[in-house]
Enzyme design. Structure first.
Site, PDB file in Angstrom:
ATOM      1  N   ARG A  93       0.840  -1.196   0.000  1.00  0.00           N
ATOM      2  CA  ARG A  93       0.000   0.000   0.000  1.00  0.00           C
ATOM      3  C   ARG A  93       0.875   1.245   0.000  1.00  0.00           C
ATOM      4  O   ARG A  93       1.764   1.382   0.825  1.00  0.00           O
ATOM      5  CB  ARG A  93      -0.929   0.020   1.222  1.00  0.00           C
ATOM      6  CG  ARG A  93      -1.955  -1.092   1.243  1.00  0.00           C
ATOM      7  CD  ARG A  93      -2.841  -0.992   2.467  1.00  0.00           C
ATOM      8  NE  ARG A  93      -3.717  -2.153   2.589  1.00  0.00           N
ATOM      9  CZ  ARG A  93      -4.496  -2.381   3.634  1.00  0.00           C
ATOM     10  NH1 ARG A  93      -4.523  -1.529   4.652  1.00  0.00           N
ATOM     11  NH2 ARG A  93      -5.267  -3.462   3.670  1.00  0.00           N
ATOM     12  N   SER A 192      -7.964  -1.448   1.114  1.00  0.00           N
ATOM     13  CA  SER A 192      -8.910  -1.783   2.175  1.00  0.00           C
ATOM     14  C   SER A 192      -9.733  -0.579   2.623  1.00  0.00           C
ATOM     15  O   SER A 192     -10.464   0.014   1.845  1.00  0.00           O
ATOM     16  CB  SER A 192      -8.170  -2.411   3.352  1.00  0.00           C
ATOM     17  OG  SER A 192      -9.077  -2.903   4.321  1.00  0.00           O
ATOM     18  N   ASP A 372     -14.514  -6.342   3.228  1.00  0.00           N
ATOM     19  CA  ASP A 372     -14.158  -7.451   4.104  1.00  0.00           C
ATOM     20  C   ASP A 372     -14.078  -7.031   5.571  1.00  0.00           C
ATOM     21  O   ASP A 372     -13.629  -7.801   6.413  1.00  0.00           O
ATOM     22  CB  ASP A 372     -12.855  -8.127   3.651  1.00  0.00           C
ATOM     23  CG  ASP A 372     -11.638  -7.217   3.755  1.00  0.00           C
ATOM     24  OD1 ASP A 372     -11.807  -6.025   4.100  1.00  0.00           O
ATOM     25  OD2 ASP A 372     -10.525  -7.697   3.487  1.00  0.00           O
ATOM     26  N   THR A 436      -2.517 -10.916  14.425  1.00  0.00           N
ATOM     27  CA  THR A 436      -3.353 -10.143  13.515  1.00  0.00           C
ATOM     28  C   THR A 436      -2.919 -10.397  12.074  1.00  0.00           C
ATOM     29  O   THR A 436      -1.738 -10.363  11.757  1.00  0.00           O
ATOM     30  CB  THR A 436      -3.250  -8.639  13.830  1.00  0.00           C
ATOM     31  OG1 THR A 436      -3.757  -8.410  15.146  1.00  0.00           O
ATOM     32  CG2 THR A 436      -4.058  -7.827  12.840  1.00  0.00           C
ATOM     33  N   GLU A 455     -11.673 -10.619  14.090  1.00  0.00           N
ATOM     34  CA  GLU A 455     -10.598  -9.815  14.648  1.00  0.00           C
ATOM     35  C   GLU A 455     -11.135  -8.474  15.125  1.00  0.00           C
ATOM     36  O   GLU A 455     -12.249  -8.068  14.796  1.00  0.00           O
ATOM     37  CB  GLU A 455      -9.489  -9.607  13.625  1.00  0.00           C
ATOM     38  CG  GLU A 455      -9.925  -8.853  12.386  1.00  0.00           C
ATOM     39  CD  GLU A 455      -8.784  -8.624  11.416  1.00  0.00           C
ATOM     40  OE1 GLU A 455      -7.676  -9.110  11.684  1.00  0.00           O
ATOM     41  OE2 GLU A 455      -8.995  -7.953  10.402  1.00  0.00           O
ATOM     42  N   SER A 457     -10.404  -5.479  14.381  1.00  0.00           N
ATOM     43  CA  SER A 457     -10.510  -4.372  13.433  1.00  0.00           C
ATOM     44  C   SER A 457     -11.692  -4.546  12.487  1.00  0.00           C
ATOM     45  O   SER A 457     -11.585  -4.324  11.291  1.00  0.00           O
ATOM     46  CB  SER A 457      -9.203  -4.217  12.645  1.00  0.00           C
ATOM     47  OG  SER A 457      -8.901  -5.406  11.952  1.00  0.00           O
TER      48      SER A 457
END
Length: 490
Positions: A93, A192, A372, A436, A455, A457
């Site tokens: 990213r 994301s 997601d 994670t 999770e 997040s």
């Protein structure tokens, strides 16, 4: 990597080769086609366009006649490494302006091809799609031309380059081409929940044949390749394909035929969802005057599925959908589904600072840019991600047809609260705690040890036939639990 014959590879500089027009095939479908009209194709330096009438969603395909196939050649382009192309748990990213540098994206893509087993590239089927953020359409064309040059047999692209991360996984595992082809992996174009736009973020990651993210053994090799790369292969004279219309465009290159198949991924995704949930029961709930809900896609890729699933399939009112038109800049917002950024949904659910006399819906949910991650809300209350995964695990067997035979186990990331631990203990389920990163859940699921995971997040998921769970699936899951929800904590 298999060596190309010298006659099939040209090095720059070299005069451009004007290729014949490619052939555009129609997908075979049970839906009757409309009468054909005259068609035209623009010059190959522009995206290919065909003027054919549109029928139903499953029949929006180009129908271009003629036996001629576009010919392309392979170019070896000299390059030098860029620093910092190490993929993290969710790929590479950077800012859009970084990816727009000459050779930057190409270096990473070639490094990925070089890191994969030869059989996953040569003669293979590769998916290329993402959340539709800024620079995605350019990246699709670049990667397609590189896939052709590296010997791939075909590329599958989501309509308008849109395909949620969970849907990409479903396509890899479940979709079978008209010729029996199956995908070996996918380039997912997403950053994301990060903002999008000309000065914002872009990202790319590779998912393997199991539908999950590339393991560290592969990402480490990709990074190593980026530090030594000196050239990449690209079919520069391959015309851009119009990805706004579904259909197959065929070309021919040094290693034989090459196809670009543009399709509506929501069709395949919904077919799979119907094998998991009782759509009739959900439809009965959504059309009941006693039940109201609101779904906010935050102008991300989930919006490409929302109307098809909730309105067309489940009979919900379109007014229940919020920000469901995908945009390259996510409407100027931040596509992170939490109480800070999903402001409009928070207000509608009665959790905002402003007072309103309007009664909030019974249920609300939001998705991030690539669909997601999810946020779940009730009327004037917020469900934490830690609690939502525990609720799903506690009620899955009796509420979701796919899980009727039981759960193999459950897992959570280390920062996630222990609510899931309590459920696992009381239901005598195998329980796992992982670092994670979704790839660690994937290892458990591939081993047949875990059915549901989550999770901290805002990510909740499972492998249903190795399908990554999306916020769309999360919403259907909770709606499907119309019976009282119970946490076996007493």
């Amino acid at each position: 990597m298999k060596h190309l014959h010298p006659s099939s590879v040209r090095s720059l500089p070299s005069p451009a080769i004007i290729s014949p027009r490619p052939r555009r095939h129609r997908h075979h479908t049970a839906t009757p086609s409309l009468p054909s009209r005259s068609r035209s194709i623009h010059h190959h330096h522009r995206p290919l366009r065909a003027t054919t009438p549109l029928a139903s969603r499953g029949d929006r395909r180009r129908d271009v006649g003629g036996p001629i196939m576009g010919l392309f050649t392979v170019t070896k382009k000299a390059t030098t490494p860029f620093e910092g192309q190490k993929p993290g748990t969710s790929g590479l990213r950077k800012k859009v302006t970084v990816f727009q540098q000459p050779h930057y994206l190409q270096n990473f893509v070639q490094s990925t091809f070089n890191a994969l087993p030869a059989e996953d590239v040569k003669g293979a089927t590769i998916v290329v799609s993402g959340d539709g953020r800024y620079f995605s359409k350019d990246a699709v064309q670049i990667i397609t031309k590189m896939a052709a040059a590296n010997g791939a047999r075909r590329v599958w692209v989501g309509l308008n380059s849109l395909m949620s991360t969970p849907a990409v996984s479903a396509v890899i595992r479940e979709r079978v081409g008209a010729d029996g082809s199956k995908a070996t992996g996918a380039f997912i174009l997403t950053a994301s929940h990060n903002p999008g736009g000309p000065t914002e973020d872009f990202g790319i990651k590779y998912n393997m044949g199991n539908g999950g993210p590339a393991p560290e053994s592969v990402t480490d090799k990709i990074f190593s390749n980026t530090t030594t790369i000196s050239e990449y292969l690209i079919a520069e004279d391959l015309p851009d394909v119009d990805i706004s219309v579904a259909g197959v465009t065929s070309f021919s290159g040094p290693e034989g035929p090459f196809d670009v198949d543009v399709f509506d991924s929501s069709v395949d995704y919904i077919k799979l969802m119907k094998t998991i949930f009782d759509f009739e029961a959900i439809k009965k709930l959504l059309t009941s005057p006693k039940f109201t809900f609101c779904y906010d896609a935050l102008h991300g890729v989930a919006g490409a599925y929302a109307k098809h699933i909730f309105v067309e399939e489940l009979g919900a009112d379109e007014s229940s959908l919020l920000n469901c038109v995908p945009k390259e800049d996510f409407g100027g917002g931040h596509p992170d589904p939490n109480l800070t950024y999903a402001k409009e949904l928070v207000e509608r659910m009665g959790l905002g600072k402003s007072s309103s006399n309007v009664e909030p819906p019974e249920f609300g949910a939001a998705a991030d840019g690539d669909a997601d991650r999810n946020m779940i809300l009730g009327k004037r209350f917020f469900v934490t991600p830690s609690d939502s995964v525990a609720i799903i695990a506690a009620n899955a067997v009796q509420s979701i047809p796919y899980f009727a035979s039981g759960l193999k186990g459950v897992a959570r990331s280390m920062p996630t609260s222990a609510a899931l631990d309590v459920v696992a203990k009381n239901l005598n389920l195998k329980f796992f705690e992982v670092p994670t990163g979704w790839k660690f859940f994937g290892n458990l699921m591939d081993a047949g040890m875990c059915s549901i995971c989550g999770e901290e997040s805002f990510g909740t998921g499972n492998f249903l036939k190795h399908l990554w769970l999306s916020s769309m699936y999360m919403l259907i899951t909770v709606i499907n639990m119309s019976a009282p929800l119970v946490l076996p904590c007493q």
